[in-house]
Design a protein around this motif. Structure first.
Motif, PDB file in Angstrom:
ATOM      1  N   PHE A  50      -4.203  12.552  -1.204  1.00 56.05           N
ATOM      2  CA  PHE A  50      -4.177  11.086  -1.173  1.00 56.05           C
ATOM      3  C   PHE A  50      -3.487  10.659   0.122  1.00 56.05           C
ATOM      4  O   PHE A  50      -2.530  11.304   0.571  1.00 56.05           O
ATOM      5  N   LEU A  86       1.498  10.287   2.787  1.00 48.60           N
ATOM      6  CA  LEU A  86       0.458  11.103   2.153  1.00 48.60           C
ATOM      7  C   LEU A  86       1.076  12.036   1.128  1.00 48.60           C
ATOM      8  O   LEU A  86       2.271  12.318   1.145  1.00 48.60           O
ATOM      9  N   ILE A 145       4.758  15.847   0.213  1.00 54.18           N
ATOM     10  CA  ILE A 145       4.770  14.421   0.541  1.00 54.18           C
ATOM     11  C   ILE A 145       5.331  14.270   1.947  1.00 54.18           C
ATOM     12  O   ILE A 145       6.345  14.886   2.291  1.00 54.18           O
ATOM     13  N   ARG A 156      -3.120   6.371  -5.354  1.00 57.66           N
ATOM     14  CA  ARG A 156      -2.853   5.578  -4.151  1.00 57.66           C
ATOM     15  C   ARG A 156      -3.233   4.139  -4.455  1.00 57.66           C
ATOM     16  O   ARG A 156      -4.100   3.849  -5.299  1.00 57.66           O
ATOM     17  N   THR A 161      -6.744   7.078  -8.952  1.00 57.09           N
ATOM     18  CA  THR A 161      -5.815   8.039  -9.535  1.00 57.09           C
ATOM     19  C   THR A 161      -6.498   9.369  -9.851  1.00 57.09           C
ATOM     20  O   THR A 161      -7.722   9.468  -9.938  1.00 57.09           O
ATOM     21  N   VAL A 178       1.248   5.668  -1.738  1.00 56.80           N
ATOM     22  CA  VAL A 178       0.869   6.695  -2.699  1.00 56.80           C
ATOM     23  C   VAL A 178       1.910   6.722  -3.808  1.00 56.80           C
ATOM     24  O   VAL A 178       3.057   6.313  -3.609  1.00 56.80           O
ATOM     25  N   THR A 197      -2.366   6.980   2.588  1.00 54.29           N
ATOM     26  CA  THR A 197      -2.331   5.572   2.982  1.00 54.29           C
ATOM     27  C   THR A 197      -1.922   5.508   4.449  1.00 54.29           C
ATOM     28  O   THR A 197      -0.956   6.159   4.853  1.00 54.29           O
ATOM     29  N   SER A 215       0.833  -1.196   0.000  1.00 50.74           N
ATOM     30  CA  SER A 215       0.000   0.000   0.000  1.00 50.74           C
ATOM     31  C   SER A 215       0.868   1.246   0.000  1.00 50.74           C
ATOM     32  O   SER A 215       1.984   1.252   0.532  1.00 50.74           O
ATOM     33  N   GLN A 222     -10.815   8.063  -2.911  1.00 53.23           N
ATOM     34  CA  GLN A 222      -9.729   9.028  -3.040  1.00 53.23           C
ATOM     35  C   GLN A 222      -9.566   9.394  -4.514  1.00 53.23           C
ATOM     36  O   GLN A 222      -9.882   8.591  -5.390  1.00 53.23           O
ATOM     37  N   PRO A 223      -9.094  10.632  -4.800  1.00 55.71           N
ATOM     38  CA  PRO A 223      -8.597  11.633  -3.854  1.00 55.71           C
ATOM     39  C   PRO A 223      -9.721  12.418  -3.208  1.00 55.71           C
ATOM     40  O   PRO A 223     -10.883  12.345  -3.634  1.00 55.71           O
ATOM     41  N   LEU A 238      -1.375  11.676  -9.826  1.00 53.13           N
ATOM     42  CA  LEU A 238      -1.217  11.146  -8.472  1.00 53.13           C
ATOM     43  C   LEU A 238      -2.120   9.939  -8.288  1.00 53.13           C
ATOM     44  O   LEU A 238      -3.135   9.788  -8.981  1.00 53.13           O
ATOM     45  N   ASN A 282      -8.403   2.726   4.727  1.00 55.74           N
ATOM     46  CA  ASN A 282      -8.636   3.799   3.745  1.00 55.74           C
ATOM     47  C   ASN A 282      -9.667   3.409   2.686  1.00 55.74           C
ATOM     48  O   ASN A 282      -9.429   3.502   1.487  1.00 55.74           O
TER      49      ASN A 282
END
Length: 624
Positions: free
Chosen positions: A72, A124, A136, A49, A37, A4, A74, A2, A60-61, A47, A56
């Motif tokens: 995003f 994240l 990030i 995840r 995405t 991003v 995780t 898992s 998302q997002p 971007l 989660n």
């Protein structure tokens, strides 16, 4: 795994969406993987995840109301209710109770420094369209690995190295220092990977990339040095507070809607967690050959606490051959195949539990002889400290590695001349980053980031393909408290045994699998029991084997390589592709394999397995 992932292309030279889609597909290893995405081709931003459908679950997002911010995430936060309450008191409006929404509101309130307030295990990314910045961040211990690269005006990041390698324009150049480290230490150090230009995001990092200017900065928002020193705490006070904090951490991580479970061995880390879980039912799972110490004592521990206990047998080495490709795919060679502990149990684990409360590195945090040894704690100077770190990495933290003489014979020319000395020089550079810490804990901080973070954390990486993992021993408050104490209080499991005696007294009278002594804090009971264990062993050795002696190993990889796995290993080591690469000298590879097959030396597998795994890594991630 898992995490991003994403692409930020300042030159707008590529189509983002196709690469983003390839990355998500390449990192999806089972049918339950979830990929979400977002992309903006005009901006050069993509971007996403990836998850396994347990944590989660919200979509998302998440966008801010004005669509300026894209989030995003995780992972999870353990102080979410507290943070949410404080923000509401300041007038912030929440659309829901998700962790995603919490990240958004914290960022709106405090800017990029919001990450300092978070307590949990997470990674994240936030895209700020207005400032053209990507933020990030990961947790204090980097419990969700993230790799990144910057080249040709772009930033690409992913939880697996192969996500970055999806970009066909990335120049795949092997890092010779990484090769040297891998053969000497059986893992890499610091942030290094097998490829030049790809790095692991350090723990407790805040990375900010400005797309419009192609500028980048990565800074630490927390450091081990932030832990205060509290020499005034007495041993009894330390036992009481450590027990309270550990119990609180276990309750917090096992008391929600997810099904908890524990991979149970005969050691101290996992038994303590299982003993502190109050929720029922709770599952425990053990693997190993029948009646090895781990299997035998785990069964007794499970009976004592009333867990629903399962055991997976490993009667021979065929399970390695069945799972080795999956292990390589997930760990990408950072973890040799002789560290695949428990991978064959994952399908069963997914049926039984949602989250594993792992005892990973609990022994180090709570204190054990290997982590607090006198030659490290009381090294006479920095040179002695570095020399000892080199020794433990090559001889004691895992199977012994190649020696200096063997390294001199391992490589083909001219590679041999280029690589000689790189492992030690790079180790010295890495250790220098830890010399300013307190002398009694600096070796532990080095180990947590390097040995644990770069070797054993790969156990977490492949486990997360099926289940989520939580870390009671890396609870922020517990970790900070334990490392605020003089290391002498935790030395030789003294503190750990006292905590077990206080919090889970029944488990203090079930022997510890490593030496089969009782982990009780009552020294006279422990010493008397230990005397009995030693007398029985001497009787068996000198008079007759009448007392049961159980296997110390849950699985014997060395014997596997001499029998079930011999043909497979030969097919890798002596394959035409391996021999013609010009990396490993064929005559040395043949010699070390013969030495292992002869059985005349112990622990030669630590010299063979890295060669095999590195070659497998090249075929999977370099040749293609």
């Amino acid at each position: 795994m898992s995490g991003v992932f994403g692409i930020l292309d300042s030159k707008r030279q590529m189509r983002v969406e196709p690469l983003l889609t390839r990355m998500g597909a390449r990192m999806s290893h089972r049918e339950w993987y979830v990929v979400e995405t977002f992309w903006d081709e005009d901006a050069g931003v993509g971007l996403g995840r990836i998850g396994i459908g347990i944590f989660n679950r919200e979509r998302q997002p998440l966008f801010s109301e004005d669509q300026n911010l894209v989030v995003f995430l995780t992972g999870e936060f353990y102080n979410a209710a507290e943070l949410r309450g404080a923000l509401k008191a300041k007038g912030h409006h929440f659309r829901d109770e998700s962790d995603l929404e919490l990240v958004l509101r914290l960022y709106q309130d405090k800017g990029e420094q919001f990450v300092r307030d978070l307590d949990g295990a997470f990674v994240l990314v936030i895209w700020n369209r207005g400032s053209q910045e990507a933020i990030i961040a990961n947790d204090r211990f980097g419990l969700y690995p993230l790799f990144y690269t910057r080249y040709n005006g772009r930033l690409i990041f992913a939880p697996e190295m192969k996500g970055i390698l999806c970009d066909d324009t990335f120049p795949r150049r092997l890092d010779l220092t990484a090769l040297a480290q891998y053969m000497r230490f059986q893992h890499l150090l610091g942030e290094r990977t097998f490829f030049e230009g790809i790095e692991l995001l350090p723990n407790a990092s805040l990375l900010v990339y400005n797309l419009s200017t192609d500028t980048f900065r990565c800074e630490k928002y927390w450091d081990f040095a932030d832990i205060p020193y509290r020499p005034e705490v007495s041993f009894d006070e330390a036992v009481e507070e450590a027990g309270r904090l550990l119990r609180r951490a276990v309750q917090r991580l096992s008391g929600d809607a997810y099904r908890p479970g524990v991979y149970l061995s005969g050691g101290l880390d996992s038994r303590t967690i299982l003993g502190l879980i109050e929720r029922r039912p709770v599952v425990s799972l053990t693997y190993g050959v029948r009646d090895c110490r781990d299997v035998y004592y785990a069964r007794r521990i499970a009976r004592a606490v009333g867990s629903q206990h399962y055991w997976c047998d490993l009667p021979n080495g065929n399970w390695v051959r069945k799972w080795v490709d999956f292990h390589l795919e997930l760990t990408e060679g950072f973890h040799t195949w002789i560290h695949m502990h428990g991978i064959s149990t994952l399908p069963l684990a997914r049926q039984l539990m949602d989250v594993n409360l792992t005892g990973w590195d609990g022994g180090s945090v709570m204190g054990h002889p290997g982590s607090i040894e006198p030659l490290l704690v009381s090294a006479v100077d920095d040179m002695a400290f570095i020399a000892r770190i080199f020794f433990v990495l090559t001889h004691t933290y895992t199977w012994p590695s190649i020696t200096e003489g063997e390294e001199n014979m391992l490589y083909c020319e001219p590679l041999r001349r280029k690589i000689q000395g790189l492992a030690f020089d790079s180790l010295r550079d890495e250790v220098s980053r830890y010399l300013h810490y307190r002398p009694d804990v600096r070796s532990e901080f080095f180990s947590i980031r390097n040995h644990c973070g770069r070797l054993t954390q790969n156990l977490i990486v492949f486990a997360r393909s099926h289940i989520e993992v939580r870390f009671p021993y890396f609870d922020y408050s517990l970790f900070e408290f334990l490392y605020s104490l003089p290391a002498s209080l935790r030395e030789d499991r003294r503190l750990f045994r006292a905590v077990i005696q206080r919090e889970t007294p029944r488990l203090a009278y079930i022997p510890y699998a490593e030496d089969e002594f009782l982990p009780t804090a009552h020294s006279w009971i422990r010493n008397l029991h230990g005397l009995g264990v030693r007398l029985k062993r001497r009787f068996n050795r000198h008079i007759g084997a009448i007392f049961p002696e159980r296997h110390t190993l849950y699985a014997d990889y060395e014997e596997y390589l001499r029998h079930e796995l011999r043909e497979w290993a030969s097919g890798i080591l002596f394959d035409k592709r391996t021999l013609e690469r010009g990396i490993f000298a064929p005559e040395f590879v043949e010699s070390i394999f013969k030495r292992h097959q002869s059985g005349m030396e112990q622990w030669t597998i630590g010299k063979v397995a890295p060669i095999m795994t590195y070659e497998m890594m090249l075929r999977r991630f370099y040749d293609s």
